[in-house]
Design an enzyme around this catalytic site. Structure first.
Site, PDB file in Angstrom:
ATOM      1  N   ASP A  94       0.857  -1.187   0.000  1.00  0.00           N
ATOM      2  CA  ASP A  94       0.000   0.000   0.000  1.00  0.00           C
ATOM      3  C   ASP A  94       0.892   1.237   0.000  1.00  0.00           C
ATOM      4  OD1 ASP A  94       0.909  -0.318   2.593  1.00  0.00           O
ATOM      5  OD2 ASP A  94      -1.021  -0.001   3.547  1.00  0.00           O
ATOM      6  N   TYR A  96       2.974   4.710   0.789  1.00  0.00           N
ATOM      7  CA  TYR A  96       3.665   5.237   1.964  1.00  0.00           C
ATOM      8  C   TYR A  96       2.686   6.086   2.771  1.00  0.00           C
ATOM      9  CZ  TYR A  96       7.979   4.048  -0.609  1.00  0.00           C
ATOM     10  OH  TYR A  96       8.972   3.399  -1.285  1.00  0.00           O
ATOM     11  N   PHE A 107       6.237   1.502  -4.582  1.00  0.00           N
ATOM     12  CA  PHE A 107       7.619   1.759  -4.178  1.00  0.00           C
ATOM     13  C   PHE A 107       8.115   3.157  -4.555  1.00  0.00           C
ATOM     14  CE2 PHE A 107       7.366  -2.882  -4.504  1.00  0.00           C
ATOM     15  CZ  PHE A 107       7.817  -3.249  -3.245  1.00  0.00           C
ATOM     16  N   HIS A 215      11.246  -9.401   0.502  1.00  0.00           N
ATOM     17  CA  HIS A 215      10.955  -7.978   0.317  1.00  0.00           C
ATOM     18  C   HIS A 215      12.237  -7.160   0.464  1.00  0.00           C
ATOM     19  CE1 HIS A 215       8.961  -4.079   1.058  1.00  0.00           C
ATOM     20  NE2 HIS A 215       7.919  -4.606   0.456  1.00  0.00           N
TER      21      HIS A 215
END
Length: 257
Positions: A94, A96, A107, A215
């Site tokens: 989701d 920031y 990202f 990740h």
């Protein structure tokens, strides 16, 4: 900043508290206003009602004082480029949750943001080690999006200061439908899945070559993200499908949208 020094990037005026949601009246509105490509609208037609309902829920929350990120005009950013041009899918979680960070692509950040978030910094470190591209000075990944890299968060909004706060709000239905449309379209396409949440979507992308690793978060990057070479591997898989590779380098000045 020195008063005689000009900023590298323009700072946008924040009108997110008053701007309308460009999908409040449906997909036609989103297409007409340039917030979604026509073929994405066709693909998302089965969930148009859910998207309109989401706009209503977001407006209710905003009216109650909740600050919603990203700005309304950036929420559908992953769908601006045509579905037909998609070559790589990179799935995020989701946006920031810090105001001034998110810009609608997984990202990615608004270009003026400093410092770059740590997960993105780790992505840039691996980008340099993998491809030799210079380490970028900003977090705007629009240059990738313009080449057919779909930077899609599973959830497209978040309440400021509260990571994950809009999960189960209804966005998963929208983004699941988007990924199903990509899988149905088929190649040339490569999916890059970082972390358990993204990797759980692999069955929905059956038939699409996938690149999976932990990740890029600082908590896990050294356990298999660094050295995974996702960018060169994606290009190898694209070329094998008869497509051109992605130029993964990030220009110093982000492209104007």
């Amino acid at each position: 900043m020195d008063p005689h020094e000009m900023p590298l990037f323009d700072l946008p005026t924040d009108t997110s508290a008053i701007d309308p949601y460009p999908f409040a009246s449906g997909l036609g509105e989103a297409v007409a206003s340039g917030h979604m490509a026509a073929d994405w609208a066709e693909a998302l037609a089965p969930v148009e009602g859910e998207l309109i309902a989401l706009a209503g829920e977001l407006e209710t929350r905003r009216a109650s004082g909740e600050q919603i990120l990203p700005a309304p005009g950036n929420i559908l950013r992953a769908f601006v480029r045509p579905l037909a041009e998609a070559r790589v899918l990179i799935v995020g979680q989701d946006p920031y949750p810090t105001p001034g960070h998110s810009m609608g692509l997984s990202f990615a950040t608004l270009p003026a943001l400093r410092p770059i978030p740590r997960s993105l910094k780790n992505i840039y470190t691996e980008l340099h080690e993998d491809t030799g591209a210079p380490v970028p000075v900003h977090g705007d990944l629009s240059a990738w999006a313009k080449q057919g890299v779909v930077l899609l968060n599973r959830v497209l909004t978040v309440a400021a200061g509260s990571a994950g706060s809009h999960r189960k709000l209804g966005w998963e239905v929208i983004t699941d439908t988007a990924m199903a449309a990509l899988a149905a379209r088929g190649g040339p396409l490569v999916a890059i899945l970082w972390g358990n949440d993204a990797q759980s979507l692999a069955p929905a992308l059956e038939g699409i070559p996938t690149i999976e690793s932990v990740h890029p978060s600082p908590l896990s990057a050294r356990r298999g993200f660094f050295g995974s070479k996702p960018f060169s591997r994606a290009n190898t898989l694209l070329v094998a499908q008869g497509a051109a590779p992605i130029d993964w380098s990030i220009p110093v000045i982000p492209p104007r949208n």
